[in-house]
Write a protein that holds these residues in place. Sequence first.
Motif, short mmCIF file in Angstrom:
data_model
loop_
_atom_site.label_atom_id
_atom_site.label_comp_id
_atom_site.label_asym_id
_atom_site.label_seq_id
_atom_site.Cartn_x
_atom_site.Cartn_y
_atom_site.Cartn_z
N LYS A 46 22.90 10.89 29.89
CA LYS A 46 21.47 10.59 29.82
C LYS A 46 21.16 9.60 28.70
O LYS A 46 20.18 8.89 28.76
CB LYS A 46 20.66 11.88 29.66
CG LYS A 46 20.94 12.61 28.36
CD LYS A 46 19.99 13.77 28.15
CE LYS A 46 20.46 15.06 28.79
NZ LYS A 46 21.74 15.58 28.24
N ALA A 88 24.15 20.46 33.22
CA ALA A 88 23.05 21.30 32.71
C ALA A 88 21.73 20.90 33.36
O ALA A 88 21.65 19.91 34.08
CB ALA A 88 22.95 21.14 31.20
N ARG A 135 23.65 29.21 29.69
CA ARG A 135 22.99 28.55 28.56
C ARG A 135 22.13 29.56 27.82
O ARG A 135 21.20 30.15 28.38
CB ARG A 135 22.13 27.38 29.04
CG ARG A 135 21.41 26.71 27.89
CD ARG A 135 20.84 25.40 28.28
NE ARG A 135 20.17 24.74 27.16
CZ ARG A 135 19.65 23.54 27.22
NH1 ARG A 135 19.73 22.85 28.34
NH2 ARG A 135 19.06 23.00 26.18
N HIS A 183 26.88 28.52 26.70
CA HIS A 183 26.48 27.16 26.36
C HIS A 183 25.24 27.20 25.47
O HIS A 183 24.35 28.04 25.68
CB HIS A 183 26.15 26.40 27.66
CG HIS A 183 25.50 25.07 27.45
ND1 HIS A 183 24.26 24.75 27.95
CD2 HIS A 183 25.91 23.97 26.79
CE1 HIS A 183 23.95 23.50 27.62
NE2 HIS A 183 24.93 23.01 26.91
N HIS A 185 22.44 24.42 23.27
CA HIS A 185 22.08 23.06 22.84
C HIS A 185 20.74 23.23 22.13
O HIS A 185 19.76 23.63 22.74
CB HIS A 185 21.94 22.10 24.02
CG HIS A 185 21.40 20.76 23.62
ND1 HIS A 185 22.16 19.82 22.95
CD2 HIS A 185 20.17 20.22 23.75
CE1 HIS A 185 21.41 18.76 22.70
NE2 HIS A 185 20.21 18.98 23.17
N GLY A 187 18.92 20.96 20.21
CA GLY A 187 17.97 19.85 20.03
C GLY A 187 18.72 18.56 19.79
O GLY A 187 19.95 18.52 19.87
N SER A 188 17.96 17.52 19.51
CA SER A 188 18.55 16.19 19.38
C SER A 188 18.08 15.55 18.08
O SER A 188 17.07 15.98 17.51
CB SER A 188 18.11 15.36 20.59
OG SER A 188 18.90 14.24 20.76
N GLY A 224 24.97 19.08 22.03
CA GLY A 224 25.03 17.83 21.26
C GLY A 224 24.04 17.89 20.12
O GLY A 224 23.84 18.94 19.52
N GLY A 225 23.40 16.77 19.83
CA GLY A 225 22.31 16.80 18.87
C GLY A 225 22.54 16.12 17.55
O GLY A 225 21.59 15.98 16.76
N GLY A 265 25.58 12.64 22.84
CA GLY A 265 25.02 11.47 23.50
C GLY A 265 24.67 10.41 22.47
O GLY A 265 25.42 9.46 22.22
N ARG A 266 23.55 10.64 21.78
CA ARG A 266 23.02 9.67 20.83
C ARG A 266 24.06 9.19 19.80
O ARG A 266 24.19 8.00 19.54
CB ARG A 266 21.84 10.30 20.09
CG ARG A 266 21.12 9.35 19.18
CD ARG A 266 20.12 10.12 18.28
NE ARG A 266 19.37 11.12 18.97
CZ ARG A 266 18.15 10.94 19.49
NH1 ARG A 266 17.54 9.80 19.36
NH2 ARG A 266 17.54 11.93 20.11
N TYR A 361 19.09 6.33 24.68
CA TYR A 361 17.75 6.59 25.18
C TYR A 361 16.86 5.34 25.12
O TYR A 361 15.66 5.41 24.88
CB TYR A 361 17.11 7.76 24.40
CG TYR A 361 17.97 9.00 24.42
CD1 TYR A 361 18.14 9.71 25.60
CD2 TYR A 361 18.64 9.43 23.28
CE1 TYR A 361 18.96 10.83 25.64
CE2 TYR A 361 19.47 10.56 23.31
CZ TYR A 361 19.62 11.25 24.49
OH TYR A 361 20.43 12.35 24.54
#
Length: 381
Positions: A46, A88, A135, A183, A185, A187-188, A224-225, A265-266, A361
């Motif tokens: 994403k 997810a 999750r 699982h 997650h 936050g980012s 991630g995050g 990701g980021r 993003y």
Amino acid sequence: MRLPIDMFKNLRTPFYCYDLPLLRNTLKVINDEIDGFPFIVHYALKANANPVILNEIVKAGMGADLVSGNEVLAALDAGFSASKMAYAGVGKTDWEIEAGIDNDIFCFNVESVPEMEVINEIAARKGKMAGIAIRVNPNIDAHTHRYITTGTTDNKFGVDIPVLDEVVEKAMSLSNIHLRGLHFHIGSQITTLEPFRMLCEKANELIDHYEKLGIHFEMIDVGGGLGVDYENPLENPIAPFKEFFNVFKQCLKLRDGQKVHFELGRSIVAQCGALISRVVYVKENSIKKFVILDAGMTDLIRPALYSAHHKIVNLSSQECGVETYDVVGPICESSDVFSCDEKLPITRRGDFVAILTAGAYGESMASRYNMRYLPHCHFID
Ligand code: LLP
């Protein structure tokens, strides 16, 4: 991030410029950090699903973290191995689940009992077993923007801990579900390590609890995050992977054979991308000066959507004098602002401007609002 203005001169703006050697370097740092540990990194598509970027990430041997049927298909096309795919999302539709099952992906990160039942039904119909992780919503506040915090009870993601036992039991009772693990997650753009330490504590408690009940998980997915430096991207082009992985090396109490999956990701792609734009006009009213770019919120929506600030550099100006500008786009929305009160060298029509840390993003959230073209892209190699 290299910004070779000579290369930009004949190119139509706005466009995303990606520095592939920086991406490769980032991937190498990650692989060096996880070497020798039972860690598997999935790249979260994403953040950026540009095929050239995906190709580099596949070559580095990473898995994929997916949130839609089309992402599953894009990851397969790009050459990611299905055995390293995690999928997810709170609202997987039937065709999307089928895409995962037909291609034998490693794991669905399941967000609710109704979803688990549908996955079981579809797998049974196809005579297959579907790997899942449940999750968990660990109720940890990652202290990031409210739109990108995901691990607290007031948002839609995951299963709350008080009902986790029932959900685990349900998973074990379904004949075409293979429960692989849990699982998380939270936050980012998380810029301190404390939330990740808290996550490890929570995971340890749960691993312990289920071991006591005789349930052994083969994997824990910690999501991630990891955040990146938006203010000083040229000084800090690579996220603090060493410190990040050290938290998990030191704090997670893994059992025999247990593997840790990450969904980054980021932190993998943000710094290798910049949005390159030209100044269309410089305009002044009674209180402000505006730099109006040919890039807008349709190309990079993060400032408009999250009030995010990306560092802006004027690549053309040779001026010593500095001015204060609002840097805005051309879209018919007041939120189409990249930055207010930005200090830039005196800026003129035609100058090239780079908006940094736009690899994550950015392109993936672009839209055609106002019937604009989608931004195109160029690669530095
Ligand atoms: N895993 C799951 C389940 C996720 O929801 C996300 C991101 C990731 C992994 C990857 O997180 P990362 O390592 O990139 O932080 N559009 C927003 C970010 C949204 C993140 C959504 N989930 C932004 O531009 O800041």
